[in-house]
Design a protein around this motif. Structure first.
Motif, PDB file in Angstrom:
ATOM      1  N   HIS A 265       1.432   5.379  -2.364  1.00 27.33           N
ATOM      2  CA  HIS A 265       1.169   6.678  -2.691  1.00 27.33           C
ATOM      3  C   HIS A 265      -0.564   7.067  -2.810  1.00 27.33           C
ATOM      4  CE1 HIS A 265       0.887  10.378  -4.826  1.00 27.33           C
ATOM      5  NE2 HIS A 265      -0.025  10.101  -5.594  1.00 27.33           N
ATOM      6  N   LYS A 268      -1.351   7.459   0.782  1.00 24.04           N
ATOM      7  CA  LYS A 268      -1.192   8.879   1.255  1.00 24.04           C
ATOM      8  C   LYS A 268      -2.115   9.973   0.804  1.00 24.04           C
ATOM      9  CE  LYS A 268       3.471   8.721   1.164  1.00 24.04           C
ATOM     10  NZ  LYS A 268       4.770   8.947   0.468  1.00 24.04           N
ATOM     11  N   ASP A 285       8.789   9.274  -6.091  1.00 25.63           N
ATOM     12  CA  ASP A 285       9.347   8.261  -5.175  1.00 25.63           C
ATOM     13  C   ASP A 285       9.985   7.168  -5.779  1.00 25.63           C
ATOM     14  OD1 ASP A 285       9.119   9.860  -2.886  1.00 25.63           O
ATOM     15  OD2 ASP A 285       7.068   9.397  -2.349  1.00 25.63           O
ATOM     16  N   SER A 288      12.879   3.629  -1.661  1.00 23.23           N
ATOM     17  CA  SER A 288      12.724   4.195  -0.271  1.00 23.23           C
ATOM     18  C   SER A 288      11.591   4.436   0.310  1.00 23.23           C
ATOM     19  CB  SER A 288      13.510   5.545   0.090  1.00 23.23           C
ATOM     20  OG  SER A 288      12.925   6.606  -0.708  1.00 23.23           O
ATOM     21  N   SER A 289      10.539   5.015  -0.443  1.00 20.52           N
ATOM     22  CA  SER A 289       9.183   5.216   0.007  1.00 20.52           C
ATOM     23  C   SER A 289       8.250   3.902  -0.343  1.00 20.52           C
ATOM     24  CB  SER A 289       8.595   6.473  -0.632  1.00 20.52           C
ATOM     25  OG  SER A 289       8.579   6.158  -1.958  1.00 20.52           O
ATOM     26  N   GLU A 291       7.707   2.722  -3.678  1.00 21.44           N
ATOM     27  CA  GLU A 291       6.944   2.626  -4.818  1.00 21.44           C
ATOM     28  C   GLU A 291       7.512   1.656  -5.713  1.00 21.44           C
ATOM     29  OE1 GLU A 291       6.283   6.570  -6.625  1.00 21.44           O
ATOM     30  OE2 GLU A 291       4.691   6.833  -5.133  1.00 21.44           O
ATOM     31  N   SER A 317      18.032   2.688  -1.071  1.00 21.63           N
ATOM     32  CA  SER A 317      16.722   3.241  -0.067  1.00 21.63           C
ATOM     33  C   SER A 317      17.244   4.075   1.023  1.00 21.63           C
ATOM     34  CB  SER A 317      16.079   1.785   0.481  1.00 21.63           C
ATOM     35  OG  SER A 317      15.353   2.169   1.458  1.00 21.63           O
TER      36      SER A 317
END
Lengths: 360, 309
Positions: A265, A268, A285, A288-289, A291, A317
C-alpha cells in the motif's frame, strides 16, 4: 531516514523553517518528503513494527533518490498530535501517514490548513479532499488460522484473547470461529477480553486461565507475544503470531502468524503522489493484494492441515471464498446470514453478535 | 469446579500477587520512615529491564535480580537526594521518578525487545511439584518464597528490633527522634534505598515469572496498585500479604471466570477489570469508619524534615 522524537522535532522544525529562504528552486530534483507518525516504537514486534517494515519496503521499491522519510515515534493519540502533524506539514512533508485511529480528528483539522499536503489515516473512518483512509482485512487471516486451529485441536476447545469488544475484534472472533467450525463442527471457541491493547502480564494470565480450562489452541488480538509464551511453556498444541512473526518467542507453539504487510500500500500511495495521481479514497485490502500475509507454517503441522489452510488462503485471495459466507448462525442458534448471502464490507461494522460455538 | 482448577487458580493468583506484594513491602518500610515515594512504578520498570538485560547477557538469574535491586535502589537514591537532602516536594519528585523510570527503561531496553527470557522456575526438584496438591506448596518461583519470607522479616524488624523502633520513631515524630540523637535523614536514606531495591526485585518478577520478555511499560500500572495496597493494609505487613493476595485473587478470578464463559460470567468485562479498585475504595471506607475517621498513617508521612526551622 531520520528518526525523531517530539523534542528534536521542535529544534529541527526551527532550522527547517529558515531553509525555504535559501531558495527551493535550486534543487532541481527535489525528493518527496514522507512522514510516518507512530503511536509507539518500531521495535514493538506488532503494530508499529508492521508500519515501519512497510516504510522500509516502500523506500526500497521507490528508491531513496526519489523519496525521503521521517518517522515520529511515541506520539500520543490526543491534542498534542495536532502539533506534530502541523510541524511535519510546515517542514515540507507532502505525504503524512497517521498510523493510528485516534489521530483522526487532528489529521482532519491540520489537513484543512494544508490543502497541498496529502494525509493518510490508518484504520480511519472519514475522508476529505486531501485525507484518505487505509485499513487491512485482518479477519481474512483469522479465517486461515481458524482452519488450522479447528483441525489441530485435540480438546475441541480453542480460544481468542481479545482487547475490547469493538467490531474489528468481534469480527476477528467470528471469522476464526466460522472457519474452525467448518472443519470441525464440535469445536468451542472461548473468548477472554483483557480490556487493554497492551497488558502483557494480564494477557499471560488469560492464557493460563484458558489452558487450565481445556483450551489447546490460542490466538490473540493484542499487541504482544505474552500468550504465545505461555502456550510454549505449557506445551499445548499452539498459538498464532499477531501482526508479525513471533516464532522467536515460542518456537514449538508458534503455528503460524498473521502478518500486517503495509508495504504494497505504501508503495502504491507514494507512487501516486510522485505521479500526481493521488486521490481521496478509502482502501481496505486483504490477502489478495498482499496486505495480510500468512507466515511460515510450523513444521509440526501435518501436511493435510497446511494444505487446507493454503486452500482457504488461496480461495479468499481468488475471491471464491468469503470469510463471512452464509449460512451463519449466531451463538444463540438464530440464523443471521442466509445461504448464498455474505456480510459485506458495509454491514461488517454493524455486527453485534457472535457466531455459533463462541462462548463470550 | 474441580480440584485441579482450584489449584490452577491458586498458582496463577500467587504469581500475579507476588510483584505487588514485594513492591508494597518496600514502600511500607519507606512510608513507615515518613517518606512517600510515588516512584514505585518507575523503579519496577528499571528492575524489569535490568533483569532482562543481565539474564540475556550472562544467563544468571540471581545476578540479574541483584542488579535489578541495585539499579532500582540507585534510582531511589536520586529521589532520596532530592527530597531528603534538598527537601524537594516528595509527591512531585516521586512522580518524576516514575517518568524517569519509564523513559530510562524504554531507552535502555531497546536492544532487548523481541527476545525471549528463560523463566526462573521452582527451586525444588520437579518430582515434588508433580502432584497437583504438592504443586501448591512447591511449584513456585524462588521470588515467591522470598516475598513470603520478607513479609515476616519486615514485620519482625518493625515490631521486634531496636532499629525498627527507631525507623518508626523517625516516621512518627522526626523532630523528637532528631532531638534524642537519631540520624533522621540517614534512616530515611536507608529506608528509601531498601524500598527501591524491593521495587526492583518486584520488577524482576515480570520477566522471570509472569511474561518472559521485555517490552516498554511492561508493568502496566502494577506499581500504583502496590502504592494503594500500603494504605489498604494500614501499614501492617501481614495485612499487606492478605491484601496483595486478595488483589491477585480478584485479578485472577476475572480471567478464569471469563474463560469459563456461559453462566460463570455474571459480571460485565469492564466491571471485572474495575473490581480491584472498587475493593480498595470499599476497604478504605470501612477502615476509616472503624477508626472514627482517624488514619493509621505515619504522622510525618510526606513531610520534609527541616530541623532548623
Amino acid at each position: 531516514m531520520t528518526v525523531l522524537n517530539r523534542r528534536t522535532l521542535i529544534k529541527i522544525g526551527g532550522a527547517a523553517a529558515a531553509l525555504p529562504l535559501l531558495g527551493g528552486a535550486a534543487f532541481a530534483q527535489e525528493k518527496l518528503k514522507v512522514a510516518f507518525v507512530l503511536i509507539g516504537t518500531p521495535d514493538d514486534n506488532g503494530w508499529n513494527f508492521g508500519h515501519d517494515t512497510g516504510r522500509k519496503y516502500m523506500l526500497d521499491k521507490i528508491g531513496a533518490d526519489k523519496v525521503e522519510t521521517t518517522v515520529v515515534t511515541n506520539v500520543a493519540e490526543g491534542p498534542d498530535s495536532e502539533r506534530v502533524f502541523r510541524e511535519l506539514a510546515q517542514q515540507g512533508h507532502k505525504l503524512i501517514y497517521a498510523t493510528s485511529f485516534g489521530f483522526g480528528d487532528y489529521v482532519h483539522k491540520v489537513a484543512k490548513q494544508f490543502p497541498d499536503v496529502k494525509f493518510e489515516w490508518a484504520t480511519g473512518n472519514a475522508t476529505a479532499a486531501n485525507v484518505s483512509t487505509y485499513n487491512a482485512k485482518f479477519h481474512e487471516g483469522r479465517a486461515v488460522v481458524g482452519t488450522i486451529a479447528g483441525m489441530m485441536t485435540k480438546t475441541n476447545t480453542i480460544a481468542y484473547i481479545g482487547s475490547f469488544p469493538i467490531p474489528e475484534v468481534r469480527m476477528g472472533i467470528n471469522a476464526y470461529a466460522i472457519a474452525a467450525r467448518k472443519v470441525n463442527p464440535e469445536v468451542k471457541i472461548k473468548v477472554v477480553y483483557v480490556d487493554s491493547w497492551f497488558d502483557p502480564a494480564k494477557e499471560a494470565d488469560a492464557a493460563r486461565a484458558l489452558i487450565d480450562q481445556g483450551v489447546d489452541v490460542i490466538t490473540q488480538h493484542t499487541d504482544g507475544p505474552a500468550a504465545l509464551q505461555v502456550a510454549e511453556e505449557r506445551g499445548i498444541v499452539g498459538g498464532f503470531g499477531q501482526g508479525a512473526d513471533m516464532s522467536a518467542f515460542a518456537p514449538k507453539a508458534h503455528l503460524t502468524a498473521i502478518i500486517d504487510n503495509w508495504g504494497p500500500h505504501y508503495v502504491k500511495s507514494v507512487q501516486s503522489v510522485l505521479d500526481g495521481t493521488w486521490a481521496e479514497g478509502s482502501v481496505w485490502d486483504g490477502i489478495s493484494s498482499g496486505e495480510v500475509e500468512i507466515g511460515k507454517y510450523n513444521e509440526k503441522i501435518p501436511a493435510d492441515v497446511v494444505a487446507a489452510a493454503e486452500k482457504v488462503k488461496n480461495d479468499i485471495s481468488a475471491g471464491t471464498l468469503h470469510p463471512f459466507a452464509g449460512p451463519i448462525k449466531d451463538n444463540a442458534g438464530t440464523e443471521r446470514v442466509a445461504a448464498g448471502d455474505i456480510i459485506d464490507d458495509g454491514e461488517f461494522w454493524a455486527v453485534d453478535w457472535y457466531a455459533e460455538g463462541v462462548e463470550a | 469446579m474441580t480440584l485441579d482448577l482450584v489449584i490452577a487458580i491458586i498458582i496463577t493468583l500467587v504469581g500475579a500477587s507476588t510483584p505487588i506484594l514485594l513492591a508494597a513491602l518496600g514502600e511500607l518500610v519507606v512510608e513507615k520512615s515518613g517518606v512517600l515515594n510515588l516512584g514505585v512504578e518507575g523503579m519496577m520498570l528499571i528492575g524489569a529491564v535490568i533483569t532482562v538485560a543481565v539474564v540475556l547477557v550472562t544467563g544468571n538469574h540471581w545476578l540479574a535480580i541483584a542488579c535489578a535491586a541495585l539499579a532500582a535502589a540507585a534510582a531511589a537514591l536520586i529521589f532520596g537526594f532530592l527530597t531528603l537532602s534538598l527537601s524537594a516536594n516528595q509527591v512531585a519528585t516521586g512522580l518524576a521518578l516514575t517518568i524517569l523510570g519509564t523513559g530510562f527503561s524504554a531507552l535502555f531496553g531497546q536492544p532487548y525487545t523481541g527476545k525471549a527470557v528463560p523463566l526462573l522456575r521452582s527451586p525444588f526438584p520437579p518430582e515434588l511439584a508433580a502432584d497437583p496438591v504438592w504443586r501448591v506448596i512447591f511449584g513456585y518461583s524462588p521470588l515467591v518464597y522470598f516475598s513470603l519470607i520478607m513479609v515476616f522479616v519486615i514485620w519482625w524488624f518493625l515490631k521486634k528490633t531496636r532499629a525498627g523502633l527507631i525507623l518508626r520513631a523517625v516516621g512518627e515524630n522526626d523532630l523528637s527522634a532528631h532531638s534524642i540523637g537519631y540520624p533522621v535523614i540517614g534512616v530515611r536514606y536507608l529506608a528509601v534505598a531498601f524500598g527501591g531495591a524491593m521495587a526492583g526485585i518486584a520488577g524482576s518478577c515480570f520477566p522471570l515469572i509472569l511474561t518472559p520478555q521485555w517490552v516498554e511499560r511492561l508493568t502496566t500500572g502494577r506499581g500504583w496498585i502496590a502504592l494503594a495496597l500500603v494504605v489498604f493494609a494500614a501499614w501492617r505487613p501481614f495485612r499487606l500479604l492478605g491484601g496483595a493476595y486478595l488483589f491477585g485473587l480478584v485479578m485472577t478470578l476475572e480471567v478464569y471466570a471469563k474463560a469459563a464463559g456461559g453462566g460463570f460470567r455474571v459480571l460485565p468485562s469492564e466491571l471485572w477489570a474495575a473490581l480491584p479498585y472498587l475493593a480498595t475504595i470499599l476497604v478504605l471506607v470501612l477502615i476509616s469508619m472503624r477508626r472514627g475517621g482517624s488514619s493509621s498513617a505515619p504522622a510525618c508521612l510526606g513531610k520534609p524534615f527541616l530541623p532548623t526551622s
